[in-house]
Design an enzyme around this catalytic site. Structure first.
Site, PDB file in Angstrom:
ATOM      1  N   ASP A 143       4.832   1.006  -3.299  1.00 58.46           N
ATOM      2  CA  ASP A 143       3.967   0.063  -3.949  1.00 58.46           C
ATOM      3  C   ASP A 143       2.898   0.582  -4.374  1.00 58.46           C
ATOM      4  O   ASP A 143       2.519   2.083  -4.123  1.00 58.46           O
ATOM      5  CB  ASP A 143       4.015  -1.186  -3.129  1.00 58.46           C
ATOM      6  CG  ASP A 143       3.320  -0.822  -1.852  1.00 58.46           C
ATOM      7  OD1 ASP A 143       2.781   0.225  -1.481  1.00 58.46           O
ATOM      8  OD2 ASP A 143       3.368  -1.827  -0.896  1.00 58.46           O
TER       9      ASP A 143
ATOM     10  N   ASN B 249       1.459 -12.192   5.481  1.00 59.90           N
ATOM     11  CA  ASN B 249       2.071 -13.126   4.980  1.00 59.90           C
ATOM     12  C   ASN B 249       3.527 -12.888   4.959  1.00 59.90           C
ATOM     13  O   ASN B 249       4.355 -13.537   4.484  1.00 59.90           O
ATOM     14  CB  ASN B 249       1.482 -13.482   3.723  1.00 59.90           C
ATOM     15  CG  ASN B 249       1.646 -12.297   2.674  1.00 59.90           C
ATOM     16  OD1 ASN B 249       2.159 -11.315   3.084  1.00 59.90           O
ATOM     17  ND2 ASN B 249       0.977 -12.565   1.431  1.00 59.90           N
TER      18      ASN B 249
ATOM     19  N   HIS C 145       4.908 -10.006   3.603  1.00 58.25           N
ATOM     20  CA  HIS C 145       5.382  -9.217   2.354  1.00 58.25           C
ATOM     21  C   HIS C 145       5.751  -7.802   2.911  1.00 58.25           C
ATOM     22  O   HIS C 145       5.293  -7.308   3.695  1.00 58.25           O
ATOM     23  CB  HIS C 145       4.028  -9.190   1.221  1.00 58.25           C
ATOM     24  CG  HIS C 145       3.009  -8.303   1.530  1.00 58.25           C
ATOM     25  ND1 HIS C 145       1.867  -8.357   1.110  1.00 58.25           N
ATOM     26  CD2 HIS C 145       2.924  -7.269   2.351  1.00 58.25           C
ATOM     27  CE1 HIS C 145       1.068  -7.480   1.488  1.00 58.25           C
ATOM     28  NE2 HIS C 145       1.681  -6.674   2.221  1.00 58.25           N
TER      29      HIS C 145
ATOM     30  N   GLU D 149       5.755 -10.565  -2.536  1.00 52.64           N
ATOM     31  CA  GLU D 149       4.766 -11.481  -1.727  1.00 52.64           C
ATOM     32  C   GLU D 149       5.694 -12.768  -1.526  1.00 52.64           C
ATOM     33  O   GLU D 149       6.876 -12.859  -2.057  1.00 52.64           O
ATOM     34  CB  GLU D 149       3.517 -11.872  -2.724  1.00 52.64           C
ATOM     35  CG  GLU D 149       2.737 -10.902  -3.050  1.00 52.64           C
ATOM     36  CD  GLU D 149       1.553 -10.717  -1.869  1.00 52.64           C
ATOM     37  OE1 GLU D 149       2.058 -10.764  -0.705  1.00 52.64           O
ATOM     38  OE2 GLU D 149       0.753 -10.257  -2.308  1.00 52.64           O
TER      39      GLU D 149
HETATM   40  C1  GLP Z   1      -0.120  -3.325   2.443  1.00 56.87           C
HETATM   41  C2  GLP Z   1       1.020  -2.708   1.644  1.00 56.87           C
HETATM   42  C3  GLP Z   1       2.288  -2.395   2.345  1.00 56.87           C
HETATM   43  C4  GLP Z   1       2.097  -2.458   3.839  1.00 56.87           C
HETATM   44  C5  GLP Z   1       1.443  -3.513   4.382  1.00 56.87           C
HETATM   45  C6  GLP Z   1       0.975  -3.302   5.630  1.00 56.87           C
HETATM   46  O1  GLP Z   1      -0.756  -4.267   1.549  1.00 56.87           O
HETATM   47  N1  GLP Z   1       1.237  -3.016   0.245  1.00 56.87           N
HETATM   48  O2  GLP Z   1       3.181  -1.767   1.692  1.00 56.87           O
HETATM   49  O3  GLP Z   1       3.408  -2.014   4.461  1.00 56.87           O
HETATM   50  O4  GLP Z   1       0.231  -4.334   3.699  1.00 56.87           O
HETATM   51  O5  GLP Z   1      -0.133  -2.706   5.870  1.00 56.87           O
HETATM   52  P1  GLP Z   1      -0.649  -2.170   7.123  1.00 56.87           P
HETATM   53  O6  GLP Z   1       0.120  -1.149   7.945  1.00 56.87           O
HETATM   54  O7  GLP Z   1      -1.992  -1.574   6.995  1.00 56.87           O
HETATM   55  O8  GLP Z   1      -0.837  -3.413   8.143  1.00 56.87           O
END
Ligand code: GLP
Length: 245
Positions: A67, A136, A138, A143
């Site tokens: 992403d 949330n 995602h 989302e």
């Molecule tokens: C982010 C990214 C995701 C990621 C998730 C968790 O916003 N878009 O690809 O896996 O949220 O992130 P983190 O590992 O920093 O908790």
């Protein structure tokens, strides 16, 4: 889908790195799709270190980013591209031709999505996909409410995602949209690891494993994957009951 629980973040990261190395060793031309974010950072650092020490050749693998924040250029430290280059692609000297990112500053984001879909289809799908989980639920930027049958697409980011994401940026940053692979990419990948660490993820992990499988909580989709693994440290798993594992 199976659940694996590790003692702590270090053990989770070591095992995630092992999975990356194992896929590349068994298939040097594998296609890997990797999330950015805080959770996989140590796994990537360990994978890069051990690949160098053990002369494991990543040069023929193809990488596809999961992403990207729309409008955030690659030189920005908060971009997904910056992160993956810093922790994995630069240390491993991955040839540029084998790396596929969404161009977040493109004037044609739909074309960016098509480009990613085409790259993945041409390679016959993703061999190993590593995803994190948002607060949330995602996955990538899928989302709550996003259908499970979509490939890459542009998303309006949730309030939760926009707020939590400020941790990646040096300065407060206006975020409104994201580019992401779809849940269909995840469901079609040959192997998926969803990794989560820490008490802050315990509640969404409990929902991921215990609530009805539905787009309301995108992460529940992994339960439909025959070769999906939810890899957790003890803290992230702390609200799971034996029946939901
Ligand atoms: C982010 C990214 C995701 C990621 C998730 C968790 O916003 N878009 O690809 O896996 O949220 O992130 P983190 O590992 O920093 O908790």
């Amino acid at each position: 889908m199976k659940t694996k629980i590790f003692k702590d973040y270090e053990e989770l990261s070591t095992n995630t790195a092992n999975e990356i190395l194992a896929v590349v060793q068994s298939n040097p031309m594998a296609m890997l799709c990797l999330a950015s974010g805080d959770t996989p950072r140590l796994a990537y650092m360990l994978a890069a270190k051990r690949a160098k020490e053990g002369n494991i050749d990543f040069s023929r693998c193809t990488f596809v980013a999961l992403d990207e924040w729309m409008g955030i250029p690659p030189a920005n430290e908060g971009s997904c591209q910056f992160f993956l280059r810093r922790y994995l692609f630069d240390p491993l000297n991955i040839p540029e031709r084998n790396i596929n990112f969404f161009n977040a500053v493109s004037s044609d984001p739909d074309e960016e999505c098509k480009k990613m879909n085409d790259v993945i289809a041409r390679k016959g799908g993703i061999d190993l996909m590593i995803v994190g989980i948002g607060m949330n639920g995602h996955i990538g930027f899928n989302e709550p409410g996003q259908a499970f049958d979509q490939y890459a697409h542009v998303v309006d980011l949730d309030e939760t995602s926009r707020t939590v994401a400020q941790k990646y940026f040096r300065e407060s940053t206006q975020l409104s949209k994201g580019l992401t692979l779809g849940l269909r990419h995840m469901l079609e990948a040959k192997k998926v690891l969803l990794i989560a660490s820490g008490l802050k993820k315990a509640e969404i992990i409990e929902k991921t494993m215990g609530e009805e499988i539905s787009p309301k909580i995108p992460s529940t989709s992994i339960r439909n994957h025959p070769n999906g693994y939810v890899m957790l440290d003890k803290e992230a798993a702390s609200l799971l009951s034996a029946k939901s594992m």
